[in-house]
Design an enzyme around this catalytic site. Structure first.
Site, PDB file in Angstrom:
ATOM      1  N   ARG A   5      -3.913   8.620  -5.120  1.00  0.00           N
ATOM      2  CA  ARG A   5      -4.658   7.624  -5.890  1.00  0.00           C
ATOM      3  C   ARG A   5      -5.068   8.263  -7.207  1.00  0.00           C
ATOM      4  O   ARG A   5      -5.668   9.349  -7.194  1.00  0.00           O
ATOM      5  CB  ARG A   5      -5.879   7.203  -5.086  1.00  0.00           C
ATOM      6  CG  ARG A   5      -6.773   6.182  -5.752  1.00  0.00           C
ATOM      7  CD  ARG A   5      -6.302   4.778  -5.469  1.00  0.00           C
ATOM      8  NE  ARG A   5      -7.137   3.802  -6.152  1.00  0.00           N
ATOM      9  CZ  ARG A   5      -8.231   3.247  -5.657  1.00  0.00           C
ATOM     10  NH1 ARG A   5      -8.643   3.597  -4.446  1.00  0.00           N
ATOM     11  NH2 ARG A   5      -8.915   2.359  -6.337  1.00  0.00           N
TER      12      ARG A   5
ATOM     13  N   ARG B 232      -8.562  10.738  -6.734  1.00  0.00           N
ATOM     14  CA  ARG B 232      -9.688  10.092  -6.083  1.00  0.00           C
ATOM     15  C   ARG B 232     -10.733  11.119  -5.662  1.00  0.00           C
ATOM     16  O   ARG B 232     -11.903  10.831  -5.575  1.00  0.00           O
ATOM     17  CB  ARG B 232      -9.182   9.345  -4.841  1.00  0.00           C
ATOM     18  CG  ARG B 232     -10.018   8.176  -4.497  1.00  0.00           C
ATOM     19  CD  ARG B 232      -9.846   7.827  -3.055  1.00  0.00           C
ATOM     20  NE  ARG B 232     -10.881   8.469  -2.280  1.00  0.00           N
ATOM     21  CZ  ARG B 232     -10.993   8.380  -0.982  1.00  0.00           C
ATOM     22  NH1 ARG B 232     -10.084   7.711  -0.296  1.00  0.00           N
ATOM     23  NH2 ARG B 232     -11.969   8.953  -0.350  1.00  0.00           N
TER      24      ARG B 232
ATOM     25  N   LYS C  28       0.862  -1.193   0.000  1.00  0.00           N
ATOM     26  CA  LYS C  28       0.000   0.000   0.000  1.00  0.00           C
ATOM     27  C   LYS C  28       0.891   1.233   0.000  1.00  0.00           C
ATOM     28  O   LYS C  28       1.710   1.411   0.890  1.00  0.00           O
ATOM     29  CB  LYS C  28      -0.905   0.010   1.228  1.00  0.00           C
ATOM     30  CG  LYS C  28      -1.817   1.222   1.225  1.00  0.00           C
ATOM     31  CD  LYS C  28      -2.763   1.242   2.393  1.00  0.00           C
ATOM     32  CE  LYS C  28      -3.754   2.392   2.253  1.00  0.00           C
ATOM     33  NZ  LYS C  28      -3.231   3.628   1.701  1.00  0.00           N
TER      34      LYS C  28
ATOM     35  N   LYS D 195      -7.549  -2.710   3.337  1.00  0.00           N
ATOM     36  CA  LYS D 195      -6.211  -2.152   3.565  1.00  0.00           C
ATOM     37  C   LYS D 195      -5.727  -2.665   4.912  1.00  0.00           C
ATOM     38  O   LYS D 195      -6.420  -2.536   5.926  1.00  0.00           O
ATOM     39  CB  LYS D 195      -6.185  -0.629   3.496  1.00  0.00           C
ATOM     40  CG  LYS D 195      -7.307   0.109   4.158  1.00  0.00           C
ATOM     41  CD  LYS D 195      -7.217   1.600   3.818  1.00  0.00           C
ATOM     42  CE  LYS D 195      -8.481   2.319   4.268  1.00  0.00           C
ATOM     43  NZ  LYS D 195      -8.541   3.700   3.791  1.00  0.00           N
TER      44      LYS D 195
ATOM     45  N   GLU E 229      -1.323   4.322  -8.147  1.00  0.00           N
ATOM     46  CA  GLU E 229      -0.904   5.324  -7.187  1.00  0.00           C
ATOM     47  C   GLU E 229       0.132   6.215  -7.857  1.00  0.00           C
ATOM     48  O   GLU E 229       1.123   5.717  -8.405  1.00  0.00           O
ATOM     49  CB  GLU E 229      -0.277   4.619  -5.971  1.00  0.00           C
ATOM     50  CG  GLU E 229      -0.179   5.484  -4.748  1.00  0.00           C
ATOM     51  CD  GLU E 229      -1.470   5.467  -3.928  1.00  0.00           C
ATOM     52  OE1 GLU E 229      -2.423   4.758  -4.315  1.00  0.00           O
ATOM     53  OE2 GLU E 229      -1.512   6.186  -2.914  1.00  0.00           O
TER      54      GLU E 229
END
Lengths: 335, 530
Positions: B233, B248, B228, B399, B276
């Site tokens: 994003r 995002r 992650k 996550k 990302e």
């Protein structure tokens, strides 16, 4: 310069000429009490003095105390001070206390509201040199609508709930606000059920001759189905407790001046907020102070700093006084 | 605007989402097109250009109410909302005009172009024609984002009910940079070919935090795991020879990342990649702070492009050969993505975010423990058979972050919050010891329960030492455990550090103030992880 009529001590508001305190929080020999709310009438004093109409609730709450009473408007000499009590319009029996020493007059208003509520003795302006005022709602964003409009709003909610088979559960302070609500709502909609804390106060007030509508106390055996279309009145602390669960599907309401603000309404997470306060709104505070003709204003609880600054711009000699009085139930702890 | 005010009152008077959705659906079913289009716009974060500054609004309201400006300013933090403060201080209206929502929005848009005197006249005239609830909404249109207890998701659900259309399809239609000026109700909601807009992104699929142990997810074989990353994003869209990068937050951020223009040299049109955006150095991502220089930029200086070039770490493929493949299983989308990027030149501004190999959950946990060394925040777990959902859906994406950093700090300043936290102290400044001094190093606003906020508010009002406007200095007494996700050197802060996502993890009532952490402790963390 003469000695002031009142001084502000760590025990509370003190009159040196009369040797008494008004609504003290420390334990004292002689306490004059404006009204029966717990931040004004505290236990532990040697002697108490309050209005005849305030005495039953104060006795009920404080138990076996040495208590003298006085009629509204009656003058009494205590030491070198001349004392009288005048309606404050806050709750039944509530008073402003007028203290005169050598021609100098101070008035301690306790908590007050200037508009009549149909239940308690209406506020009466008292001319004075120094006025001690609360400022619970001492900002221009607080302006109450006429009581009849709010009553119609609560009645409409009650009717709506009754039609949908939901129980309206209205939270309000158990002494003062609760009885005012009973008296202002439309009794033809349905029965009013009460929490024990409210009903105990009802009993005391009825015994002293106050006309209150009929109520039914909720007991462990109460079945909501037996009381179709009922409204339930309870203190705010009863919301969300097992006690409240017996009513099945409820719509929660809260009656308080704080319901004026959307943020507080949302934080309370009740379905409906009704703006009903036993404290003066912005216009009420300003009007009351103007009518006293006072030059000096001592601002006790509420938005003290801001309201004091405002009064100073209006030509008063105003100052903040630190007390242990609290504002309106439901939002005592504000930033 | 009475109809809109009634809708707002219905939404605001309940805490039940089903009631809110029903009220919205009823509104969408019968409001005029322009009004319902604007309502969709407002509830999806679009609003008319700001016509008047907050300062002017306060001045005009004070003047109309016959109050000093400072009194309106002092009332604002108590109310917690400027639009509401102004609505409440104004005197009662002089007349009652019922104009539509879109009429008032048009007024505001004309006002934005007018000279100041005309602005004032128009706003005062509007105020004197509305009651308090409508004034509040009118002011809200001027002052800010229209956050009124309706999420975009709820609004979309209501729209689906009112129009009998699929909710996910509507969510997709509402994406992108449309405004009520360049669409109609029909073209946005009803027309047959909504993909006419080549820049329109897909709704992002969002993950929930994994609170339980991963073995609660079942056998590890059904899951894909990736690092992650702590970047932005992004959704990279290549269609019809043009390219678009969306964040995002649904902002078009292409201008801030000119590097991605080159993506079209390496990938075919009809490709949409989810990944990302990271600043890059050698073969490793830089900390998030390196991206901050880009945020909000219309153009990026050469120095930034050289020092911290951006890279898209790709982890999902949403459109392939012009076809929406979101319904295909994660594992299949991923394998197409892998083959697409497999032999890509290292000159391309795109890398594959690698999949982790693991046999058991313990195996994966051991890899997760090394995340910080890779400048990663932990892991993402994605169900191999899952489609690409629109929005946050529990169960398929998780996550699994590392535990945050923590430090015990002393509260030294308090300020009241806004909105539903108005009139409560919720915003605090924290300090650590440097010798006998307390050095402020972070603010934090969240993490306590309503009861704890009420308790600390009681305490603050009784222990204020000094006031600076809305800020109270308090006697250093209470220690809080501050949790945070990252630490960076910062010349703008007295302490020399800046934290990422600080919040209050616990009120350490057990800890005396002397036992809070020190500035040296923070510096040691900076040296190890900064």
């Amino acid at each position: 310069m003469r000695d002031p009529v009142l001084t502000f001590t760590s025990n509370g508001i003190f009159c040196p000429a009369g040797g008494f305190y008004i609504d003290p929080w420390g334990r004292v020999d002689r306490a004059l009490i404006t009204h029966g709310h717990s931040d004004h009438a505290r236990p532990g004093h040697a002697r108490y003095l309050c209005t005849e109409a305030a005495a039953p609730v104060i006795r009920h709450r404080l138990g076996d105390i040495v208590l003298e009473t006085i009629a509204y408007g009656e003058q009494r000499r205590i030491g070198d001070a001349l004392v009288s009590f005048h309606p404050a319009g806050h709750v039944p029996g509530s008073a402003q206390i007028r203290v005169e020493v050598s021609g100098e007059i101070a008035v301690v208003s306790g908590d007050y509201k200037t508009t009549p509520d149909g239940l308690c003795e209406p506020f009466e302006p008292v001319r004075c040199h120094s006025f001690v005022s609360e400022s619970t709602f001492g900002l221009p964003v607080f302006r109450w609508r006429p009581q009849a409009e709010v009553a119609a709003e609560i009645d409409a909610w009650w009717r709506d709930c009754a039609a949908q088979g939901v129980t309206p559960l209205l939270a309000a302070y158990s002494f003062g606000k609760a009885q005012r609500l009973m008296a202002m709502l439309d009794p033809s909609i349905g029965p009013i059920l009460t929490h024990g804390a409210v009903e105990n106060t009802n009993a005391v007030l009825r015994a002293q001759g106050l006309a209150l509508p009929q109520t039914i106390q909720v007991t462990p055996d109460t079945k909501i189905a037996d009381h179709r279309g009922a409204l339930v009145l309870a203190p705010p602390s009863a919301l969300g407790t097992p006690w409240a669960r017996r009513f099945g599907a409820v719509s929660g309401g809260f009656a308080s001046g704080w319901m004026m603000l959307r943020g507080i309404r949302r934080r309370r997470a009740v379905d409906r907020g009704f703006v009903v306060s036993d404290h003066a709104d912005w216009d009420g505070l300003n009007e009351a102070i103007r009518e006293t003709g006072a030059e000096r204003v001592y601002v006790t609880h509420g938005y003290t700093e801001i309201f004091t600054r405002w009064l100073n711009t209006q030509g008063y000699d105003a100052q903040v006084v630190r007390t242990e009085f609290r504002g309106e139930a439901g939002e005592e702890d504000t930033a | 605007m009475k109809r809109f005010a009634r809708l707002f009152a219905a939404i605001d008077a309940t805490t039940r989402t089903s009631v809110k959705v029903a009220a919205l659906a009823a509104y969408f079913a019968d409001a005029p097109d322009n009004d319902r289009l604007w309502t969709v716009a407002l509830f999806s974060g679009r609003r008319p250009r700001r016509a008047v500054t907050a300062t002017r609004l306060r001045e005009w309201a004070a003047e109309r109410a016959g109050l000093p400006v400072w009194l309106v300013e002092e009332s604002h933090p108590v109310v917690g909302d400027l639009a509401e403060t102004i609505a409440l201080v104004l005197p009662p209206p002089e007349r009652d005009e019922d104009r539509s929502l879109s009429h008032w929005i048009d007024v505001l848009r004309d006002v934005a172009k007018a000279p100041e005197e005309a602005r004032k006249t128009a706003v005062l005239a509007a105020w004197s024609a509305m009651d308090t609830p409508r004034r509040f909404l009118f002011n809200k249109l001027i002052t800010g984002s229209f956050r009124v207890g309706v999420s975009r998701k709820l609004m979309t659900r209501a729209l689906a009910q009112a129009t009998a259309r699929d909710e996910a399809e509507l969510a997709h239609r509402l994406m992108g940079d449309w405004t009520p000026d360049n669409v109609t109700w029909h073209s946005l909601i009803e027309a047959e070919d909504p993909t006419a807009d080549a820049s329109r992104p897909y709704p992002f699929c969002l993950a929930h935090p994994l609170e339980a142990a991963p073995d609660t997810l079942g056998a590890p074989g059904g899951w894909l795991a990736e690092w992650k990353w702590d970047g932005i994003r992004g959704q990279l869209i290549l269609r019809d020879g043009a390219w678009h990068l969306w964040s995002r937050g649904e902002e078009l951020i292409s201008d801030a990342f000119p590097e991605f223009a080159r993506a079209a040299d390496f990938l075919p049109p009809g490709t949409v990649i989810d990944g990302e955006v990271l600043a890059w150095e050698g073969e490793q991502p830089l900390p998030f702070a390196a991206l901050q220089k880009r945020i909000g930029r219309k153009s990026v200086p050469k120095s930034v492009l050289q020092q911290a070039p951006a890279m898209l770490y790709a982890y999902d493929l949403l459109e392939w050969q012009g076809e929406d493949i979101r319904a295909r299983p994660m594992a299949e989308r991923r394998s197409i993505l892998d083959s697409l990027l497999e032999n890509l030149s290292t000159d391309a501004p795109i890398r594959r975010s690698p999949l982790l190999r693991f046999e058991t959950w313990d195996d994966l946990a051991a890899q997760r423990a090394t995340a910080r060394d890779r400048r990663s925040e932990g892991l993402m777990l994605k169900q191999a058979a899952s489609p690409y959902h629109a929005g946050r859906r529990r169960g398929d994406w998780w996550k699994w972050k590392l535990d945050p950093f923590t430090i015990d700090a002393v509260m030294i300043y308090a300020q009241s919050g806004s909105g539903r936290r108005a009139n409560l102290f919720t915003d605090f400044t924290f300090a650590v010891w440097n010798g006998n001094d307390l050095v402020p190093f972070t603010k934090a606003y969240s993490g306590l329960s309503d009861e704890e906020f009420a308790e600390i508010t009681r305490w603050v009002s009784r222990h204020t030492r000094q006031r600076f406007g809305p800020v109270r200095q308090v006697t250093p007494t209470h220690v809080f455990e501050i949790a945070f996700e990252g630490i960076q050197a910062s010349s703008r802060h007295k302490s020399g550090v800046a934290l990422r996502f600080p919040r209050m993890a616990r009120w350490r009532k057990d800890k005396p103030v002397q036992e809070a952490n020190t500035l040296d402790d923070l510096k040691a963390m900076l040296a190890a992880y900064g």
